[in-house]
Design an enzyme around this catalytic site. Sequence first.
Site, short mmCIF file in Angstrom:
data_model
loop_
_atom_site.label_atom_id
_atom_site.label_comp_id
_atom_site.label_asym_id
_atom_site.label_seq_id
_atom_site.Cartn_x
_atom_site.Cartn_y
_atom_site.Cartn_z
N GLY A 110 -2.51 0.71 8.49
CA GLY A 110 -1.51 1.24 7.56
C GLY A 110 -1.10 0.27 6.46
O GLY A 110 -1.40 -0.92 6.50
N CYS B 8 -4.10 5.57 7.54
CA CYS B 8 -3.71 4.98 6.25
C CYS B 8 -4.26 5.85 5.12
O CYS B 8 -5.38 6.36 5.21
CB CYS B 8 -4.28 3.57 6.12
SG CYS B 8 -3.76 2.75 4.59
N CYS C 40 -10.29 -8.26 10.94
CA CYS C 40 -9.74 -7.65 9.75
C CYS C 40 -10.59 -6.47 9.28
O CYS C 40 -11.80 -6.61 9.11
CB CYS C 40 -9.69 -8.73 8.68
SG CYS C 40 -8.62 -8.32 7.35
N GLU D 291 -3.41 0.62 17.14
CA GLU D 291 -3.88 -0.62 17.74
C GLU D 291 -3.03 -1.79 17.24
O GLU D 291 -2.53 -1.77 16.11
CB GLU D 291 -5.34 -0.87 17.39
CG GLU D 291 -6.27 0.15 18.04
CD GLU D 291 -7.75 -0.02 17.69
OE1 GLU D 291 -8.57 0.44 18.46
OE2 GLU D 291 -8.04 -0.62 16.65
N CYS E 141 -12.65 -0.73 4.93
CA CYS E 141 -11.72 -0.73 6.06
C CYS E 141 -11.90 0.50 6.94
O CYS E 141 -11.89 1.64 6.46
CB CYS E 141 -10.29 -0.80 5.54
SG CYS E 141 -9.06 -0.62 6.83
N SER F 144 1.57 -7.80 4.60
CA SER F 144 0.38 -7.76 3.76
C SER F 144 0.27 -6.39 3.10
O SER F 144 0.33 -5.37 3.77
CB SER F 144 -0.86 -8.01 4.63
OG SER F 144 -2.01 -7.87 3.88
N SER G 2 -3.57 -8.14 -0.63
CA SER G 2 -5.01 -7.99 -0.43
C SER G 2 -5.63 -7.76 -1.80
O SER G 2 -5.63 -6.63 -2.30
CB SER G 2 -5.29 -6.78 0.47
OG SER G 2 -4.71 -6.98 1.72
N LEU G 3 -6.15 -8.81 -2.40
CA LEU G 3 -6.68 -8.70 -3.77
C LEU G 3 -8.15 -8.29 -3.75
O LEU G 3 -8.55 -7.31 -4.35
CB LEU G 3 -6.48 -10.04 -4.50
CG LEU G 3 -6.55 -9.98 -6.01
CD1 LEU G 3 -5.50 -9.06 -6.59
CD2 LEU G 3 -6.40 -11.38 -6.61
N HIS G 4 -8.95 -9.07 -3.10
CA HIS G 4 -10.36 -8.75 -2.82
C HIS G 4 -11.27 -8.59 -4.04
O HIS G 4 -12.44 -8.17 -3.88
CB HIS G 4 -10.48 -7.49 -1.95
CG HIS G 4 -9.68 -7.55 -0.67
ND1 HIS G 4 -9.47 -8.69 0.04
CD2 HIS G 4 -9.04 -6.56 0.02
CE1 HIS G 4 -8.72 -8.43 1.11
NE2 HIS G 4 -8.44 -7.16 1.10
N ASN H 193 -16.10 -8.17 7.98
CA ASN H 193 -16.55 -7.86 9.34
C ASN H 193 -17.23 -6.50 9.33
O ASN H 193 -16.60 -5.48 9.06
CB ASN H 193 -15.35 -7.84 10.28
CG ASN H 193 -14.69 -9.21 10.34
OD1 ASN H 193 -15.30 -10.17 10.77
ND2 ASN H 193 -13.46 -9.28 9.85
N CYS I 32 -9.31 2.13 1.43
CA CYS I 32 -10.13 0.97 1.02
C CYS I 32 -11.51 1.11 1.66
O CYS I 32 -11.61 1.42 2.86
CB CYS I 32 -9.47 -0.33 1.47
SG CYS I 32 -7.80 -0.52 0.83
N CYS J 267 -0.80 -9.19 15.28
CA CYS J 267 -1.07 -8.38 14.10
C CYS J 267 -0.62 -6.96 14.44
O CYS J 267 -1.14 -6.36 15.39
CB CYS J 267 -2.57 -8.43 13.80
SG CYS J 267 -3.06 -7.30 12.50
FE1 SF4 Z 1 -5.06 0.86 4.56
FE2 SF4 Z 1 -4.99 -1.83 4.69
FE3 SF4 Z 1 -7.17 -0.46 5.47
FE4 SF4 Z 1 -6.60 -0.55 2.85
S1 SF4 Z 1 -7.14 -2.33 4.16
S2 SF4 Z 1 -7.22 1.26 4.05
S3 SF4 Z 1 -4.33 -0.55 2.94
S4 SF4 Z 1 -5.18 -0.38 6.41
#
Ligand code: SF4
Length: 350
Positions: free
Chosen positions: A163, A111, A337, A91, A118, A195, A217-219, A294, A115, A104
């Site tokens: 990814g 991936c 996101c 996508e 995600c 990113s 991406s620290l989070h 989200n 995470c 984007c």
């Molecule tokens: Fe992969 Fe990015 Fe999703 Fe983490 S946030 S699983 S690095 S796509």
Amino acid sequence: MKSGILNHSADELKAILKEAGIPTFRASQIWEWIYRFGKTSFHDMTNIGKLLQGRLDEMFYIYRPQVINTAKSSDGTIKFLLRLSDTSTIECVYIPDVKRKTICVSSQVGCAMGCKFCSTGRLGFVRNLSAEEIISQFLIVKDYTNMWGCDDRLSNIVFMGMGEPLLNHQNVLRAIYNVMLDTEAGLSRRKITVSTCGISPIIRKISKELPCRLAVSLHAPNDEIRSSIMPINNTYNIASILDACKEYYSHHKFLKITFEYLLINGINDSKSCAIELRDLLKPLNAKVNLLRFNEWSGCEFKTSTGMKIQTFANVLKECDVEVSIRTRRGADIMAACGQLSSGNINSHAI
Ligand code: SF4
């Protein structure tokens, strides 16, 4: 056998033409037809003679994936579901607003990073995208929005789709250089953002040649929380990421490093987390983007309240850490996101 012309750099294209006995000035003509006017056939390149058009057609193809489906959000965001030559699907998302038109893009099918917040992470890793598969996302959006040969143009590219781009850095860099080299419709380095979830050795390795902005991406403000939501932190912890970021910054003093921080209710959105994050980032010339989580089906996490997000931002601002609360885009089509998962285009969207 034909080769994909989008996979070649401008210098490679010249070398291939030279080898075939074709004058190298043809490379810039071809480049312009592809990247400025969006042509997908050499037979439409009118300043190239018929004979040469035929030869080029025998040597190269100009790649486009198949658009299987699109979904348009009430805020104008458009998500594209694309089928690649091997039937894998990815996508990409087009996000127009008053000031900019952003795309984007994805860098991998699936991936491996897993995470927990995600949707892509749930898919697991399938394979890296080639340079032409990355570039073609940019071209497809221009096809679809009629952006060829006019002043209307894409203004920003963010590698925040499916990814981990640094785990496919050769193809990502090639795609960036090809798009930037196209001076007419191309983009400046400040308008392209890669990113990463923080692959420290690769940040170091490519810190000099990465020609654009870096977003991490620290989070989370500490390793304990980060490891609980991002397994990669068990391999590359926050200290190693910040060290690698300093090296990137030493080569790009005019670019700020952006830290993305997704606020998840009850996990990383407390005032004490904000204070810890502020103290961590104060010594760096950094910018923090706060993102609302989200929600998506099957994920246990919840979105933070607006009040918590504002309090978090205020704590950072008190110590002059540059902070912005990002507007959520495309959530109603699962294009926001963390929601990309190649296939849920009817139900779901940066
Ligand atoms: Fe992969 Fe990015 Fe999703 Fe983490 S946030 S699983 S690095 S796509």
